[in-house]
Design a protein around this motif. Structure first.
Motif, PDB file in Angstrom:
ATOM      1  N   MET A   1     -25.727 -20.760  73.363  1.00 55.63           N
ATOM      2  CA  MET A   1     -26.604 -20.112  72.394  1.00 55.63           C
ATOM      3  C   MET A   1     -26.560 -18.589  72.522  1.00 55.63           C
ATOM      4  O   MET A   1     -26.566 -17.877  71.533  1.00 55.63           O
ATOM      5  N   LYS A   2     -26.440 -18.141  73.781  1.00 56.85           N
ATOM      6  CA  LYS A   2     -26.359 -16.703  74.025  1.00 56.85           C
ATOM      7  C   LYS A   2     -25.117 -16.136  73.337  1.00 56.85           C
ATOM      8  O   LYS A   2     -25.148 -15.060  72.745  1.00 56.85           O
ATOM      9  N   PHE A 189     -24.641 -18.456  57.426  1.00 61.52           N
ATOM     10  CA  PHE A 189     -23.599 -18.372  58.462  1.00 61.52           C
ATOM     11  C   PHE A 189     -23.233 -19.766  58.975  1.00 61.52           C
ATOM     12  O   PHE A 189     -22.107 -20.003  59.389  1.00 61.52           O
ATOM     13  N   ILE A 190     -24.199 -20.671  58.932  1.00 60.85           N
ATOM     14  CA  ILE A 190     -23.922 -22.038  59.388  1.00 60.85           C
ATOM     15  C   ILE A 190     -22.853 -22.653  58.492  1.00 60.85           C
ATOM     16  O   ILE A 190     -21.876 -23.241  58.963  1.00 60.85           O
ATOM     17  N   LEU A 191     -23.050 -22.473  57.178  1.00 64.46           N
ATOM     18  CA  LEU A 191     -22.106 -23.031  56.210  1.00 64.46           C
ATOM     19  C   LEU A 191     -20.721 -22.380  56.378  1.00 64.46           C
ATOM     20  O   LEU A 191     -19.688 -23.047  56.337  1.00 64.46           O
ATOM     21  N   GLU A 192     -20.741 -21.077  56.578  1.00 64.56           N
ATOM     22  CA  GLU A 192     -19.491 -20.335  56.734  1.00 64.56           C
ATOM     23  C   GLU A 192     -18.750 -20.787  58.004  1.00 64.56           C
ATOM     24  O   GLU A 192     -17.545 -20.988  57.989  1.00 64.56           O
ATOM     25  N   ILE A 207     -20.510 -27.381  73.082  1.00 61.98           N
ATOM     26  CA  ILE A 207     -21.807 -26.824  72.685  1.00 61.98           C
ATOM     27  C   ILE A 207     -22.489 -27.923  71.864  1.00 61.98           C
ATOM     28  O   ILE A 207     -21.900 -28.425  70.907  1.00 61.98           O
ATOM     29  N   SER A 208     -23.700 -28.259  72.240  1.00 57.50           N
ATOM     30  CA  SER A 208     -24.370 -29.376  71.550  1.00 57.50           C
ATOM     31  C   SER A 208     -24.805 -28.950  70.151  1.00 57.50           C
ATOM     32  O   SER A 208     -24.944 -27.761  69.866  1.00 57.50           O
ATOM     33  N   LEU A 212     -26.113 -25.326  68.676  1.00 56.90           N
ATOM     34  CA  LEU A 212     -25.475 -24.668  67.531  1.00 56.90           C
ATOM     35  C   LEU A 212     -26.504 -24.317  66.463  1.00 56.90           C
ATOM     36  O   LEU A 212     -26.568 -23.177  65.996  1.00 56.90           O
ATOM     37  N   TYR A 213     -27.294 -25.319  66.083  1.00 54.01           N
ATOM     38  CA  TYR A 213     -28.298 -25.069  65.039  1.00 54.01           C
ATOM     39  C   TYR A 213     -29.355 -24.096  65.541  1.00 54.01           C
ATOM     40  O   TYR A 213     -29.756 -23.178  64.826  1.00 54.01           O
TER      41      TYR A 213
END
Lengths: 369, 309
Positions: A1-2, A189-192, A207-208, A212-213
């Motif tokens: 996440m970092k 940005f998630i979609l991208e 990365i779980s 990510l979300y």
């Protein structure tokens, strides 16, 4: 996440235009449309320099609602003649005059306040003359207790009355409207990342999905909240907008609103295939939500039953209504708990549906050859 | 070792991949060849644990990755068809980001980033923003991002799509070098020459199924074990044709317009003899082309369609 945060920060450093432009536009629009001033009312005051008139003046100066300019009686008469939209007050020992061209709500409210102050001072003088200063202290204590009770009762009644503050209407309306774009663009940005394959790379790096979300959404949340706080603080402390002592409540409500908009944006991107589709839909919805949610004008002036019924669909409505209630109407956070709960539960629901749909869509991406 | 057993993937009722059986041994380079829409990307998504198969199973070193994807993910490098990079970040920042995600940090991250930049030939552009790169440079960086954590198996999905010949050659050289260094490779492409160049074993896919697999030579044998020699010459005569037929009794010799076509088994190397016979018969050969079957011919033979249809 970092890592996600670091990449997003680097990206923001290279492309800060969205955040800057949305913040600046909020400030400009709200400032210009509110008439370029804060919502405190400018008053021109002249006194006869007696202790009573000075005390009334001090009492007015203590109120956040007014910006007071003290001058001589002659100056006051002159200014009022030249600037017909100004409100002037002439305070004497036993009487007062409100000099205004029109008999507005503000003038009526002001007259009541001044009259009440004069009465209070006269009453105090009488008590001290009859029974001494110590008796007045007792009476004042009793009055304050009674006043607190009356105040509470009056705030409950006043929530039913339409109150309008142009400065706050513009500020809250444009703030809620423009932050919609900032948050949505960030959530995109998630979609991208999914489209470009970065998302898969991250998944394959163990990365779980939660990380990510959470990484992306928390960044979008912070940026949205940051923009709102910046605007609120600029208006409160630089422009001097009167928030009726509800500043911290506005901040708390902002945190709920940002959560709802973030969840809503996630839901939108789960329904579309590309960032451009999502941008178009978000632009259309933001305008529609602003209109039906009361960002551009107070909903109290809307006549159409249909439009009023649709307000519940708009995230902006929940934000706008809560903001107005804790500021103009002086309600507590408990008083807007219904709106806050709605924002929270809608956010949770939209997040759950959005993520589920996005995950299904992701699987489709893998097979799109 | 990566092994896929009876993989099937359905989206609603549409079956996009069915009954895929594949095997990759350590250090092997395997090609997955097929036209667009054949199901290659879905197959590698299942092989890399990104997508769960509807049925069937994938094993990495005998551990089911359907149940334990982490077993594969730590040692897997994937080069997606898309440019999976952040365009606003520099090449170095992109590599550092993906390195960090794989747990590299400090000195090791810096060293590894520099090493990869050198390997993909982007050291001199490391501080440039990726969106300013050419297509070929982006593709090279896309490969670099998959190599940071020193994977033992690399899956590449059409890594040379849409780039100039020079960049393509560079990428192919880089991949070849990786294979020579012992990297296990699964390379998907619809460019048969790339697969031929890089891969020991080839799976040919069409319409969601593996239609053939084997070494290049084994696959070409599916078409024919013959070679065809096309001769262009001055003063072609029937005497020359007869002499050729007599010399190569297994061959078929026929004339099409001004070209003489000689079809014979691949094991023979006939050119020197043909030139000698031509000299004896006063025939001057102007060109001689030896044609052996390509993977394109194999695909055409198996499906009745050209690979790029």
């Amino acid at each position: 996440m970092k890592g996600i945060w670091l990449a997003r920060l680097q990206n923001l450093k290279r492309k800060p235009l969205v955040l800057i432009s949305m913040t600046v536009m909020t400030v400009i629009f709200a400032f210009v449309l509110s008439g370029g001033v804060g919502s405190s009312i400018p008053l021109l005051v002249a006194t006869d320099h007696t202790s009573i008139s000075q005390e009334v003046l001090e009492s007015l100066q203590r109120k956040e609602d007014y910006t007071i300019t003290v001058m001589t009686e002659e100056e006051l008469q002159e200014v009022i003649k030249e600037k017909r939209d100004s409100i002037g007050i002439l305070l004497n020992e036993k009487t007062y005059s409100v000099l205004a061209d029109i008999d507005s709500d503000i003038v009526r409210k002001l007259s009541l306040e001044i009259e009440s102050t004069y009465n209070e001072l006269a009453f105090r003088g009488q008590v001290i003359a009859e029974a001494g200063a110590s008796k007045w202290e007792q009476v004042e204590k009793g009055m304050n207790e009674e006043k607190a009770f009356l105040l509470k009762e009056s705030s409950m009644d006043e929530s039913q009355v339409f109150r309008y503050d142009g400065a706050l209407q513009s500020l809250f309306g444009f703030m809620l409207y423009f932050v919609f774009y900032t948050i949505s663009i960030n959530v995109q940005f998630i979609l991208e990342d999914k489209r470009t394959g970065v998302w898969n790379r991250l998944k394959l790096a163990s990365i779980s999905r939660f990380q990510l979300y959470f990484g992306h959404l928390s960044f979008s949340y912070i940026i949205g909240l940051f923009q709102m706080l910046l605007v609120i603080l600029v208006f409160r402390f630089i422009i001097g907008t009167n928030m009726y002592g509800g500043l911290w409540k506005v901040v708390v409500i902002s945190s709920f609103y940002v959560l709802l908009v973030m969840a809503f944006s996630l839901f939108i991107i789960s329904l579309v295939k590309t960032v451009s589709q999502s941008s178009v839909i978000i632009s259309l919805l933001a305008v529609a939500f602003a209109m039906i949610g009361g960002a551009y004008w107070p909903l109290e002036i809307v006549q159409s039953e249909g439009l009023l019924a649709m307000k519940w669909l708009s995230p902006i409505y929940y934000g706008m209504e809560s903001f107005k209630r804790v500021t103009i109407y002086g309600e507590t956070l408990t008083g807007v708990i219904t709106y806050l709960s709605m924002m929270f539960f809608l956010a949770v629901l939209l997040l759950a549906v959005g993520i589920t749909l996005l995950e299904k869509r992701t699987e489709r991406y893998h097979s799109s050859e | 070792m990566l092994q896929a057993i009876n993989l099937q993937k359905k989206f609603k009722t549409k079956e996009v991949v069915c009954n895929i059986n594949m095997q990759l041994e350590k250090g092997e380079s395997v090609g997955l060849l097929g036209p667009n829409g054949a199901g290659k990307s879905t197959t590698i998504s299942m092989l890399s644990s990104l997508v769960m198969p509807t049925s069937g199973e994938v094993f990495w070193n005998k551990v089911s990755i359907n149940k334990n994807p982490e077993a594969l993910r730590k040692t897997l490098g994937i080069v997606p068809q898309e440019i999976a990079l952040y365009p606003e970040l520099t090449a170095k920042e992109n590599l550092a980001f993906f390195g960090r995600i794989y747990g590299l940090k400090g000195r090791l991250l810096i060293e590894r980033t520099e090493e990869i930049l050198l390997k993909i030939g982007l050291s001199d552009r490391k501080n440039d923003i990726v969106k300013t790169f050419s297509g070929g440079m982006k593709r090279r960086l896309n490969i670099g991002a998959a190599l940071l954590h020193k994977p033992s198996i690399l899956i590449m999905d059409e890594p040379t799509v849409g780039i100039d010949p020079q960049s393509r050659a560079y990428i192919l050289d880089t991949v070849k070098q990786l294979v020579e260094e012992g990297m296990t490779l699964l390379y998907t492409s619809h460019y048969m020459e790339e697969v031929e160049l890089l891969c020991d074993k080839i799976y040919i896919m069409d319409q969601g199924e593996i239609i053939a697999y084997g070494t290049k030579e084994e696959l070409k044998l599916l078409v024919s074990d013959n070679q065809t020699i096309e001769l262009k010459a001055h003063l072609l005569s029937s005497a020359f044709e007869e002499a050729l037929q007599k010399q190569f009794p297994m061959a078929s010799v026929r004339k099409e317009e001004d070209i003489l076509l000689i079809s014979m088994p691949k094991k023979e190397e006939p050119l020197a003899t043909i030139f000698a016979i031509a000299a004896d018969n006063a025939v001057t050969i102007t060109s001689a082309i030896v044609k052996i079957p390509s993977l394109e011919d194999v695909f055409l033979h198996l499906t009745g369609r050209a690979l790029r249809d």
